[in-house]
Design an enzyme around this catalytic site. Sequence first.
Site, PDB file in Angstrom:
ATOM      1  N   GLU A   1      -5.653  -8.403   6.606  1.00  0.00           N
ATOM      2  CA  GLU A   1      -5.297  -7.146   7.235  1.00  0.00           C
ATOM      3  C   GLU A   1      -6.614  -6.782   8.402  1.00  0.00           C
ATOM      4  O   GLU A   1      -7.596  -7.192   7.950  1.00  0.00           O
ATOM      5  CB  GLU A   1      -5.324  -6.103   6.105  1.00  0.00           C
ATOM      6  CG  GLU A   1      -4.801  -4.835   6.707  1.00  0.00           C
ATOM      7  CD  GLU A   1      -4.927  -3.613   5.806  1.00  0.00           C
ATOM      8  OE1 GLU A   1      -4.057  -2.526   5.880  1.00  0.00           O
ATOM      9  OE2 GLU A   1      -5.579  -3.540   4.912  1.00  0.00           O
TER      10      GLU A   1
ATOM     11  N   LYS B   1       3.791  -1.579   6.010  1.00  0.00           N
ATOM     12  CA  LYS B   1       2.870  -1.295   4.918  1.00  0.00           C
ATOM     13  C   LYS B   1       3.621   0.037   4.349  1.00  0.00           C
ATOM     14  O   LYS B   1       3.726   0.991   5.051  1.00  0.00           O
ATOM     15  CB  LYS B   1       1.684  -1.056   5.314  1.00  0.00           C
ATOM     16  CG  LYS B   1       0.907  -0.591   4.052  1.00  0.00           C
ATOM     17  CD  LYS B   1      -0.832  -0.677   4.472  1.00  0.00           C
ATOM     18  CE  LYS B   1      -1.806  -0.453   3.386  1.00  0.00           C
ATOM     19  NZ  LYS B   1      -3.122  -0.661   3.830  1.00  0.00           N
TER      20      LYS B   1
ATOM     21  N   CYS C   1      -2.789  -4.708   1.569  1.00  0.00           N
ATOM     22  CA  CYS C   1      -3.999  -4.204   0.850  1.00  0.00           C
ATOM     23  C   CYS C   1      -3.457  -3.284  -0.106  1.00  0.00           C
ATOM     24  O   CYS C   1      -3.258  -3.795  -1.447  1.00  0.00           O
ATOM     25  CB  CYS C   1      -4.702  -3.622   1.857  1.00  0.00           C
ATOM     26  SG  CYS C   1      -6.311  -2.989   1.581  1.00  0.00           S
TER      27      CYS C   1
END
Length: 334
Positions: free
Chosen positions: A60, A133, A166
């Site tokens: 990321e 995300k 993440c």
Amino acid sequence: MGSIGSMGKPIEGFLVAAIQFPVPIVNSRKDIDHNIESIIRTLHATKAGYPGVELIIFPEYSTQGLNTAKWLSEEFLLDVPGKETELYAKACKEAKVYGVFSIMERNPDSNKNPYNTAIIIDPQGKIILKYRKLFPWNPIEPWYPGDLGMPVCEGPGGSKLAVCICHDGMIPELAREAAYKGCNVYIRISGYSTQVNDQWILTNRSNAWHNLMYTVSVNLAGYDNVFYYFGEGQICNFDGTTLVQGHRNPWEIVTGEIYPKMADNARLSWGLENNIYNLGHRGYVAKPGGEHDAGLTYIKDLAAGKYKLPWEDHMKIKDGSVYGYPTTGGRFGK
């Protein structure tokens, strides 16, 4: 099973390389262009050094960095697809590899904040998966919550790939969603600093174990004059054990062999601890087929749009104001 860092393609399965890309310090669009060139150069170098590799993963923020003062500016945002993703596609086609890349994506609706996006490109140069995300790292990240769900695509060596970004990996329900849709290799690209290093390692393992799937995770590495990013690429077996663990070195290439068929076979043949099946068939020894309703209140409330914690009304932080983000006007709440 890959702990020595194989260089060749296994007879079954595939070889993966996770790149502990140095945290980029980005102050201008030229810096982004430089990062893209560096990523492409690294992809080709990795393929040359590990000729059997079929999947190369970048963490990321590796494309656009983490300049929080500018990361919402038009200058720093990219489109998917766009000319930059075309460069990545060309590189994957030339190297004949699958690639995973991170993009801070301009929202098609200019009234809304950008998305934090990951893409998988196949060896033919096609984007075969696009993921936005779902769980931005509140309250520090300003990204709009993803709207594409958790897609799964075919990958090398019999794999079915999904990507989380993440903080997504801290949400066990998201890993379960990927597995429920058939994923057997769950990729996690991250830009975490050292504060959550232990928890990152823990959840990579638990996401694998709870769902009988491999996890391949990689984080940025190095120092950006504010935080230190821990690298530590990690490949976990479907039983939750760590097969390969990187160090904190920027540019470290963490490689390992993955055998998706072994995960598939475990899902088919295990009785004890086949928990992704047991969730929807509890008590099947006593009751044929088991109970299909797990009776979990939070799942029912989520589905009904009524999710609320008992302590929610007393929480201190529920918006981005602590990090200086607006709570009214502009793009907020659009």
